[in-house]
Write a protein that holds these residues in place. Structure first.
Motif, mmCIF file in Angstrom:
data_model
loop_
_atom_site.group_PDB
_atom_site.id
_atom_site.type_symbol
_atom_site.label_atom_id
_atom_site.label_comp_id
_atom_site.label_asym_id
_atom_site.label_seq_id
_atom_site.Cartn_x
_atom_site.Cartn_y
_atom_site.Cartn_z
ATOM 1 N N THR A 29 0.833 -1.203 0.000
ATOM 2 C CA THR A 29 0.000 0.000 0.000
ATOM 3 C C THR A 29 0.871 1.259 0.000
ATOM 4 O O THR A 29 2.087 1.192 0.167
ATOM 5 N N GLY A 30 0.227 2.393 -0.122
ATOM 6 C CA GLY A 30 0.902 3.688 -0.021
ATOM 7 C C GLY A 30 -0.011 4.783 -0.531
ATOM 8 O O GLY A 30 -0.733 4.577 -1.512
ATOM 9 N N GLY A 31 -0.019 5.919 0.120
ATOM 10 C CA GLY A 31 -0.878 7.020 -0.294
ATOM 11 C C GLY A 31 -0.343 7.743 -1.516
ATOM 12 O O GLY A 31 0.859 7.966 -1.643
ATOM 13 N N VAL A 32 -1.252 8.099 -2.418
ATOM 14 C CA VAL A 32 -0.898 8.836 -3.633
ATOM 15 C C VAL A 32 -1.676 10.148 -3.633
ATOM 16 O O VAL A 32 -2.902 10.134 -3.489
ATOM 17 N N PRO A 33 -0.973 11.283 -3.804
ATOM 18 C CA PRO A 33 0.476 11.430 -3.975
ATOM 19 C C PRO A 33 1.223 11.460 -2.642
ATOM 20 O O PRO A 33 0.620 11.621 -1.597
ATOM 21 N N GLY A 34 2.530 11.268 -2.714
ATOM 22 C CA GLY A 34 3.398 11.472 -1.560
ATOM 23 C C GLY A 34 3.847 10.258 -0.801
ATOM 24 O O GLY A 34 4.752 10.336 0.006
ATOM 25 N N ARG A 35 3.189 9.109 -0.993
ATOM 26 C CA ARG A 35 3.521 7.870 -0.287
ATOM 27 C C ARG A 35 3.385 7.998 1.226
ATOM 28 O O ARG A 35 4.162 7.423 1.999
ATOM 29 N N ASN A 36 2.378 8.726 1.644
ATOM 30 C CA ASN A 36 2.152 8.888 3.082
ATOM 31 C C ASN A 36 0.894 8.143 3.504
ATOM 32 O O ASN A 36 0.517 7.163 2.858
ATOM 33 N N GLU A 37 0.272 8.543 4.589
ATOM 34 C CA GLU A 37 -0.891 7.841 5.123
ATOM 35 C C GLU A 37 -1.936 7.558 4.038
ATOM 36 O O GLU A 37 -2.085 8.352 3.087
ATOM 37 N N ILE A 38 -2.649 6.440 4.196
ATOM 38 C CA ILE A 38 -3.607 6.007 3.157
ATOM 39 C C ILE A 38 -5.039 6.410 3.517
ATOM 40 O O ILE A 38 -6.000 5.732 3.154
ATOM 41 N N ASP A 39 -5.171 7.544 4.186
ATOM 42 C CA ASP A 39 -6.484 8.006 4.632
ATOM 43 C C ASP A 39 -7.098 8.975 3.628
ATOM 44 O O ASP A 39 -6.781 8.942 2.443
ATOM 45 N N GLU A 40 -7.963 9.867 4.112
ATOM 46 C CA GLU A 40 -8.691 10.782 3.227
ATOM 47 C C GLU A 40 -7.798 11.862 2.628
ATOM 48 O O GLU A 40 -8.261 12.670 1.807
ATOM 49 N N THR A 41 -6.512 11.889 2.986
ATOM 50 C CA THR A 41 -5.608 12.897 2.437
ATOM 51 C C THR A 41 -5.112 12.541 1.045
ATOM 52 O O THR A 41 -4.407 13.336 0.430
ATOM 53 N N GLN A 42 -5.440 11.371 0.539
ATOM 54 C CA GLN A 42 -4.915 10.939 -0.766
ATOM 55 C C GLN A 42 -6.028 10.431 -1.672
ATOM 56 O O GLN A 42 -7.198 10.419 -1.283
ATOM 57 N N GLU A 43 -5.668 10.032 -2.886
ATOM 58 C CA GLU A 43 -6.681 9.826 -3.922
ATOM 59 C C GLU A 43 -7.214 8.402 -4.045
ATOM 60 O O GLU A 43 -8.196 8.181 -4.757
ATOM 61 N N LEU A 44 -6.592 7.439 -3.405
ATOM 62 C CA LEU A 44 -7.039 6.055 -3.514
ATOM 63 C C LEU A 44 -8.005 5.706 -2.384
ATOM 64 O O LEU A 44 -7.817 6.131 -1.251
#
Length: 297
Positions: free
Chosen positions: A240-255
């Motif tokens: 896993t990994g948050g996009v963009p930025g490879r940070n937390e996978i919460d509501e801050t990213q697009e997936l």
């Protein structure tokens, strides 16, 4: 808090233990499964086997990470080498994706000049992986360095075929990671799922699979759920990994990871999902716990 007394997976394992069928499983596997289920926090459903990549938490002492992982409900800490495996066992943790062989990300199987050294490295480590009770080891295509995709497939297959007898003998899967060449790993060749699938086909063994990194493949090709559905027979691990930025996978990213996890489970996948995001928050273990809960569908 969810009551796990009606958890189907847990109930099945209890029935296995009660009927004596556990002895028919791979030696030691039933004990590990039962132990893992017994430690499963009540708020986790038990459908996803949760893991985490050690390097994202390098500033946390390894034993402290192990303790935190157990408390959260993780069953594995991966990308750990042989020197760390005894510590994992101390805490009853698996290593879903060991490392310890190869020449790194940039120098991989697409370069025939490296095959002799790579084969020697993997043939030395694969028996150790098997002896530790682990089932996979990570590998890499290497950078293109001007190599076209067709020749890259041919070169990878030529080298990997030579190490397959050892992998097959010990029941260890060589797992080639798919990485993006747009942001993080410039010039890396295994940067599309279809390319990795062609490598697997060319090798022609069940002991070569792909590590589908959701973060990397979202950057390179998107269409994550459809790709997983299409190519899942060639995938033996997920990150896993948050996009963009490879940070937390919460509501801050697009997936939206709950939907992705459901799609993975719908393929019949029973392996591990490794959290591989870099926490931005001060309490990194809290971010890890949140990531596990988001993926626990």
């Amino acid at each position: 808090m969810k009551n796990n007394t009606n958890n189907p997976r847990r109930n099945v394992l209890k029935k296995i233990a009660g009927t004596g069928l556990a002895g028919m499983l791979v030696p030691g596997l039933s004990d590990r499964l039962m132990a893992a289920e017994a430690q499963l926090p009540e708020n986790l459903k038990g459908n996803v086997n949760h893991s985490v990549c050690r390097w994202c938490y390098n500033d946390i002492a390894f034993e402290d990470l192990c303790k935190g992982a157990v408390e959260i409900g993780l069953k594995s800490i991966e990308l750990a080498g042989p020197e760390e495996w005894p510590i994992l066992k101390k805490y009853g943790l698996d290593c879903a994706m060991p490392w310890g062989a190869g020449l790194g990300i940039e120098r991989g199987w697409n370069n025939p000049e490296l095959h002799e050294e790579l084969i020697k490295s993997y043939e030395e480590v694969i028996p150790k992986v098997a002896a530790a009770g682990y089932k996979q080891i990570i590998c890499f295509s290497g950078n293109r360095n001007g190599l076209d995709d067709t020749k890259g497939i041919e070169n990878c297959a030529m080298g990997l075929k030579k190490v397959m007898p050892t992998a097959e003998k010990h029941g260890v899967i060589m797992c080639m990671e798919l990485l993006n060449s747009k942001v993080n790993h410039k010039d890396y060749q295994a940067d599309h799922t279809a390319w990795g699938v062609e490598v697997c086909k060319a090798v022609g063994s069940e002991n070569i699979k792909l590590l589908y990194d959701i973060y990397h493949m979202q950057i390179m090709e998107g269409d994550v759920i459809a790709t997983i559905k299409k190519y899942h027979p060639y995938i033996s691990h997920y990150h896993t990994g948050g996009v963009p930025g490879r940070n937390e996978i919460d509501e801050t990213q697009e997936l939206y990871y709950p939907a992705i996890m459901k799609a993975i489970l719908d393929t019949g996948y029973q392996g591990y999902v490794g959290q591989e995001f870099i926490p931005k928050r001060t309490d990194k273990l809290a971010s890890l716990k949140q990531g596990v809960e988001i993926c626990d569908v």
